[in-house]
Write a protein that holds these residues in place. Structure first.
Motif, PDB file in Angstrom:
ATOM      1  N   LEU A 199      -4.534 -12.848 -77.017  1.00 28.52           N
ATOM      2  CA  LEU A 199      -5.992 -12.895 -77.045  1.00 28.52           C
ATOM      3  C   LEU A 199      -6.562 -12.060 -75.909  1.00 28.52           C
ATOM      4  N   GLU A 225      -9.718 -21.964 -81.037  1.00 25.97           N
ATOM      5  CA  GLU A 225     -10.435 -21.032 -81.881  1.00 25.97           C
ATOM      6  C   GLU A 225     -10.794 -19.773 -81.080  1.00 25.97           C
ATOM      7  N   ASN A 226     -12.073 -19.497 -80.847  1.00 26.88           N
ATOM      8  CA  ASN A 226     -12.446 -18.258 -80.145  1.00 26.88           C
ATOM      9  C   ASN A 226     -12.859 -18.527 -78.696  1.00 26.88           C
ATOM     10  N   HIS A 227     -12.269 -19.563 -78.085  1.00 23.29           N
ATOM     11  CA  HIS A 227     -12.593 -19.904 -76.707  1.00 23.29           C
ATOM     12  C   HIS A 227     -11.328 -20.045 -75.864  1.00 23.29           C
ATOM     13  N   ARG A 240     -15.900 -17.325 -74.031  1.00 20.98           N
ATOM     14  CA  ARG A 240     -15.816 -16.821 -75.400  1.00 20.98           C
ATOM     15  C   ARG A 240     -14.950 -15.571 -75.428  1.00 20.98           C
ATOM     16  N   LEU A 241     -13.944 -15.564 -76.282  1.00 20.17           N
ATOM     17  CA  LEU A 241     -12.994 -14.458 -76.357  1.00 20.17           C
ATOM     18  C   LEU A 241     -13.643 -13.213 -76.952  1.00 20.17           C
ATOM     19  N   GLU A 243     -13.487  -9.887 -79.380  1.00 14.53           N
ATOM     20  CA  GLU A 243     -12.872  -9.505 -80.644  1.00 14.53           C
ATOM     21  C   GLU A 243     -12.421  -8.054 -80.559  1.00 14.53           C
TER      22      GLU A 243
END
Length: 371
Positions: A199, A225-227, A240-241, A243
């Protein structure tokens, strides 16, 4: 809302969150800090919409409640407050009283409805890591700062878990397109480290995490998830990751066929600093010449002048001449802990590699410049 809190319990925290609340945002409320008093504690929350922080600290709460205050002004008041005990009282028309019998401030609070709450993360895949080791990993990764480009892989750090029957590794890889670093943390083989995909964590978020990491103890690191989540006993940071796809880096960090040069780290730093004196915005590079068992570094700046310095080295390969940005070397050398470094060169077109001579867990690859 009415409570009493000790200055020593929050002044350091208010200082650390200034990086979040001071960041430019599309939402004005993010320059504020949310304070919620309940039971025998006060929760402090801050966010810049990408990174969220929440910490819980002891307080004598007389009346529960929530208030949203300007983060910078609140910090300055608490920092310079003359007494250890601070009283906070919500009075009429949104005004907040801060003080004691000798000092009295009144701040106008904002509506708490305007504050973007950070997500509540449950059931994340956590693993423990030594706080000091994690802090060192972040500092080494952030030696390569945020790029002016908008690509995720230059504004974030790639984090992956490499789990095999023989070893468990947490790896961070950072790049800005001109250089790349890799730093590993080796876990005990029995440590419970969950599997998961690679990630990209924003560098700005990791810089905030670094402020809260202690020299002792452990922290919990998790993904949901996206964290990306870092959790201490009474504090949590949620990022927050980004993209995007991080480039394949295995070939870039390969030192196969390279010749090594061992140097004293501090002597190398001072040599580079001296040769950087004559650099400018238009002439940022220095020339490395490696031949006849000596390393010479020189710079020619037609606007200012020229300089040259050389040291003896143990080198038996072909002569090489390469141009580098000396700041990239200094950024790397300043986060290496050991007294001696190992420099590896392969060719005039390939990266130059730098690592701690006695600790191979950190590697920096610096591309030569075209001039």
């Amino acid at each position: 809302m009415k409570f009493t809190i000790q200055k020593r319990d929050i002044v350091d925290i208010l200082s650390k969150i200034q990086g979040l609340t001071g960041r430019k945002s599309t939402l004005a409320a993010t320059s504020n800090v949310l304070i919620k008093a309940s039971d025998a504690a006060v929760a402090i929350t801050a966010t810049d919409l990408e990174t969220g922080f929440e910490g819980i600290y002891p307080a004598a709460v007389e009346t529960p409640g929530t208030v949203l205050l300007n983060s910078k002004k609140l910090y300055e008041i608490i920092r310079d407050f003359p007494e250890e005990t601070v009283y906070v009282n919500k009075i009429e028309n949104g005004w907040i009283q801060i003080g004691n019998e000798n000092v009295d401030y009144h701040l106008l609070g904002m509506s708490c409805d305007e504050f973007p709450l950070i997500p509540k993360i449950e059931d994340a895949d956590y693993f423990s890591i030594d706080s000091r080791a994690f802090k060192s990993m972040i500092e080494k990764s952030l030696a390569i700062g945020v790029s002016d480009e908008k690509r995720a892989h230059t504004n974030g750090v790639y984090l992956e878990r490499i789990l095999t029957d023989k070893e468990k590794i947490l790896r961070m890889v950072s790049t800005d397109g001109s250089r790349l670093s890799k730093v590993d943390h080796i876990f005990d083989p029995s440590a419970p480290v969950p599997e998961g995909p690679g990630l990209i964590v924003p560098k700005k978020g990791l810089a905030e995490v670094n402020k809260f990491l202690d020299e002792k103890g452990t922290v919990q690191v998790g993904v949901k998830e996206n964290h990306f989540i870092v959790k201490k006993e009474s504090e949590i940071i949620i990022i927050r990751l980004l993209e995007g796809i991080f480039p394949k880096y295995s070939e870039i960090i390969s030192k196969e066929g390279g010749k090594t040069i061992d140097l004293n780290r501090q002597r190398f730093i001072m040599m580079l600093k001296r040769m950087s004196i004559l650099s400018s915005d238009d002439y940022k590079w220095v020339i490395f010449v490696i031949e006849n068992e000596k390393l010479a570094i020189h710079i020619t700046n037609p606007e200012i002048g020229e300089s040259r310095e050389e040291i003896a080295i143990n080198y038996s390969g072909e002569p090489m001449k390469m141009a580098f940005n000396p700041r990239f070397f200094l950024d790397t050398l300043n986060v290496i802990d050991g007294e001696d470094v190992r420099v590896t060169v392969i060719s005039q077109e390939r990266p130059c590699y730098i690592e701690d001579k006695n600790n191979p867990n950190y590697l920096s690859a610096i591309m030569p410049m075209r001039i």
